[in-house]
Design an enzyme around this catalytic site. Sequence first.
Site, PDB file in Angstrom:
ATOM      1  N   GLY A   1       5.211  11.520  -3.011  1.00  0.00           N
ATOM      2  CA  GLY A   1       6.029  10.410  -2.542  1.00  0.00           C
ATOM      3  C   GLY A   1       7.058   9.998  -3.578  1.00  0.00           C
ATOM      4  O   GLY A   1       7.162  10.598  -4.661  1.00  0.00           O
ATOM      5  N   GLN A   2       7.807   8.961  -3.266  1.00  0.00           N
ATOM      6  CA  GLN A   2       8.879   8.531  -4.164  1.00  0.00           C
ATOM      7  C   GLN A   2       8.338   8.076  -5.522  1.00  0.00           C
ATOM      8  O   GLN A   2       8.802   8.522  -6.577  1.00  0.00           O
ATOM      9  CB  GLN A   2       9.676   7.400  -3.521  1.00  0.00           C
ATOM     10  CG  GLN A   2      10.439   7.792  -2.278  1.00  0.00           C
ATOM     11  CD  GLN A   2      11.260   6.642  -1.750  1.00  0.00           C
ATOM     12  OE1 GLN A   2      12.331   6.336  -2.261  1.00  0.00           O
ATOM     13  NE2 GLN A   2      10.761   5.980  -0.711  1.00  0.00           N
TER      14      GLN A   2
ATOM     15  N   ASP B   1      -6.966  14.598   0.567  1.00  0.00           N
ATOM     16  CA  ASP B   1      -6.248  13.663   1.431  1.00  0.00           C
ATOM     17  C   ASP B   1      -7.045  12.370   1.483  1.00  0.00           C
ATOM     18  O   ASP B   1      -8.178  12.356   1.984  1.00  0.00           O
ATOM     19  CB  ASP B   1      -6.096  14.264   2.835  1.00  0.00           C
ATOM     20  CG  ASP B   1      -5.263  13.391   3.759  1.00  0.00           C
ATOM     21  OD1 ASP B   1      -5.009  12.214   3.427  1.00  0.00           O
ATOM     22  OD2 ASP B   1      -4.874  13.875   4.838  1.00  0.00           O
TER      23      ASP B   1
ATOM     24  N   ALA C   1       0.047   6.606   0.831  1.00  0.00           N
ATOM     25  CA  ALA C   1       0.058   5.607   1.897  1.00  0.00           C
ATOM     26  C   ALA C   1       0.651   6.193   3.167  1.00  0.00           C
ATOM     27  O   ALA C   1       1.444   7.139   3.119  1.00  0.00           O
ATOM     28  CB  ALA C   1       0.860   4.367   1.483  1.00  0.00           C
TER      29      ALA C   1
ATOM     30  N   THR D   1       2.517  -3.624  -0.725  1.00  0.00           N
ATOM     31  CA  THR D   1       3.841  -3.853  -0.143  1.00  0.00           C
ATOM     32  C   THR D   1       4.121  -5.317   0.158  1.00  0.00           C
ATOM     33  O   THR D   1       3.189  -6.114   0.366  1.00  0.00           O
ATOM     34  CB  THR D   1       3.956  -3.053   1.165  1.00  0.00           C
ATOM     35  OG1 THR D   1       5.191  -3.344   1.823  1.00  0.00           O
ATOM     36  CG2 THR D   1       2.831  -3.404   2.138  1.00  0.00           C
ATOM     37  N   ASP D   2       5.411  -5.649   0.222  1.00  0.00           N
ATOM     38  CA  ASP D   2       5.831  -6.986   0.645  1.00  0.00           C
ATOM     39  C   ASP D   2       5.537  -7.230   2.122  1.00  0.00           C
ATOM     40  O   ASP D   2       5.529  -8.376   2.575  1.00  0.00           O
ATOM     41  CB  ASP D   2       7.334  -7.180   0.387  1.00  0.00           C
ATOM     42  CG  ASP D   2       8.203  -6.145   1.086  1.00  0.00           C
ATOM     43  OD1 ASP D   2       7.751  -4.996   1.264  1.00  0.00           O
ATOM     44  OD2 ASP D   2       9.343  -6.476   1.450  1.00  0.00           O
TER      45      ASP D   2
ATOM     46  N   TYR E   1       1.329  -1.677  10.186  1.00  0.00           N
ATOM     47  CA  TYR E   1       1.508  -1.177   8.821  1.00  0.00           C
ATOM     48  C   TYR E   1       1.130  -2.253   7.802  1.00  0.00           C
ATOM     49  O   TYR E   1       0.316  -2.011   6.899  1.00  0.00           O
ATOM     50  CB  TYR E   1       2.950  -0.730   8.604  1.00  0.00           C
ATOM     51  CG  TYR E   1       3.289  -0.514   7.148  1.00  0.00           C
ATOM     52  CD1 TYR E   1       2.760   0.557   6.443  1.00  0.00           C
ATOM     53  CD2 TYR E   1       4.133  -1.404   6.471  1.00  0.00           C
ATOM     54  CE1 TYR E   1       3.059   0.751   5.104  1.00  0.00           C
ATOM     55  CE2 TYR E   1       4.433  -1.210   5.125  1.00  0.00           C
ATOM     56  CZ  TYR E   1       3.891  -0.143   4.444  1.00  0.00           C
ATOM     57  OH  TYR E   1       4.171   0.032   3.108  1.00  0.00           O
TER      58      TYR E   1
ATOM     59  N   LYS F   1      -2.122  -2.336   5.135  1.00  0.00           N
ATOM     60  CA  LYS F   1      -1.976  -2.497   3.685  1.00  0.00           C
ATOM     61  C   LYS F   1      -2.726  -3.729   3.188  1.00  0.00           C
ATOM     62  O   LYS F   1      -3.339  -3.707   2.112  1.00  0.00           O
ATOM     63  CB  LYS F   1      -0.497  -2.577   3.312  1.00  0.00           C
ATOM     64  CG  LYS F   1       0.279  -1.287   3.546  1.00  0.00           C
ATOM     65  CD  LYS F   1      -0.218  -0.133   2.675  1.00  0.00           C
ATOM     66  CE  LYS F   1       0.152  -0.315   1.210  1.00  0.00           C
ATOM     67  NZ  LYS F   1      -0.288   0.856   0.387  1.00  0.00           N
TER      68      LYS F   1
ATOM     69  N   TRP G   1      10.983  -2.327  -0.624  1.00  0.00           N
ATOM     70  CA  TRP G   1      12.269  -1.673  -0.379  1.00  0.00           C
ATOM     71  C   TRP G   1      12.509  -0.527  -1.376  1.00  0.00           C
ATOM     72  O   TRP G   1      13.541  -0.467  -2.048  1.00  0.00           O
ATOM     73  CB  TRP G   1      13.400  -2.686  -0.440  1.00  0.00           C
ATOM     74  CG  TRP G   1      13.371  -3.782   0.593  1.00  0.00           C
ATOM     75  CD1 TRP G   1      12.296  -4.228   1.297  1.00  0.00           C
ATOM     76  CD2 TRP G   1      14.474  -4.590   1.017  1.00  0.00           C
ATOM     77  NE1 TRP G   1      12.650  -5.260   2.140  1.00  0.00           N
ATOM     78  CE2 TRP G   1      14.003  -5.508   1.983  1.00  0.00           C
ATOM     79  CE3 TRP G   1      15.815  -4.637   0.659  1.00  0.00           C
ATOM     80  CZ2 TRP G   1      14.817  -6.447   2.607  1.00  0.00           C
ATOM     81  CZ3 TRP G   1      16.635  -5.571   1.278  1.00  0.00           C
ATOM     82  CH2 TRP G   1      16.145  -6.462   2.242  1.00  0.00           C
TER      83      TRP G   1
END
Length: 303
Positions: free
Chosen positions: A17-18, A43, A67, A108-109, A132, A136, A157
């Site tokens: 992921g990022q 996984d 995620a 996450t926000d 989602y 989380k 973001w």
Amino acid sequence: MPETMERRRLLLLGGTGQVGTALRRLAPERGWSVSAPERSVLDLATADRDSLRQAVAAADLVVNAAAYTRVDQAETERDAAIAANATGPGLLARVCAEAERPLLHLSTDYVFDGSGTRPYREDDPVAPLGVYGASKAAGEAAVREAGPRHVILRTAWVFSPDGNNFLRTMLRLGRERPEVRVVDDQRGCPTAADDIAAACLGIADRLAADRPDDASPLWGTFHVAGTPATTWHGFAAAIFAEAERRGLPVPRLLPITTADYPTPTRRPAFSVLDCTRIGTVYGIAAPDWRAGVRRCLDRLTAH
């Protein structure tokens, strides 16, 4: 934890992921060797206790950057979102607690409903608007329930030169369209993936050095997100400004409302995160996301 930097071993879930990609690049520079098993090998959504035990036992610290992030699809793929974002992290947290390994878990926000008028603090009540965010929030609760030796790091973001994200989508639309319309009534905090990775490593370094006990303020929930707060339209404007400086095609950018761009999942209208606590406890300042945009454009135009 081991005394020498050379022996510090980091188990990374979500390595493609990022944030995971940024961590794999940056961690070795900070003295961490990284094991990042592919999803075909491990996984989190389907892993059993024994496979997690084996992976965790070989690490000094675990980072969960894995995620299910398809916000709109989660509405019809609830079981998949819950498995990846709640059930799996809960099992991982229990395994880490049994093995006495610290866990750094990304969140996450979107756990907030966006009805606030001031930046959200870590102890504000969660009230997710969709599956989602709910998955989380459930993951956070499962991590907390497993034991005190965890850090939950909420961010928002996320963008980077890698993977699918808003910045890369805007650049693609700039090539394809003369005009782009972007929502201007949702306010939040763009955050560069490499800034999140740097924060993770700052936390990891401190945990390795201090070896905190269960009551330490180093454990718990923290926010790390870019500053200053902006809208998606403001984010897009900054991306296109940097693109134009580099001679890339840019469209005419028009603001629209959320009502003009309906989606299956409601997004928080205001999800600005208060990052005071991570600054106080870890000395990590909220990064300027505009510098992150410049770094991304530099990398994307370097070849």
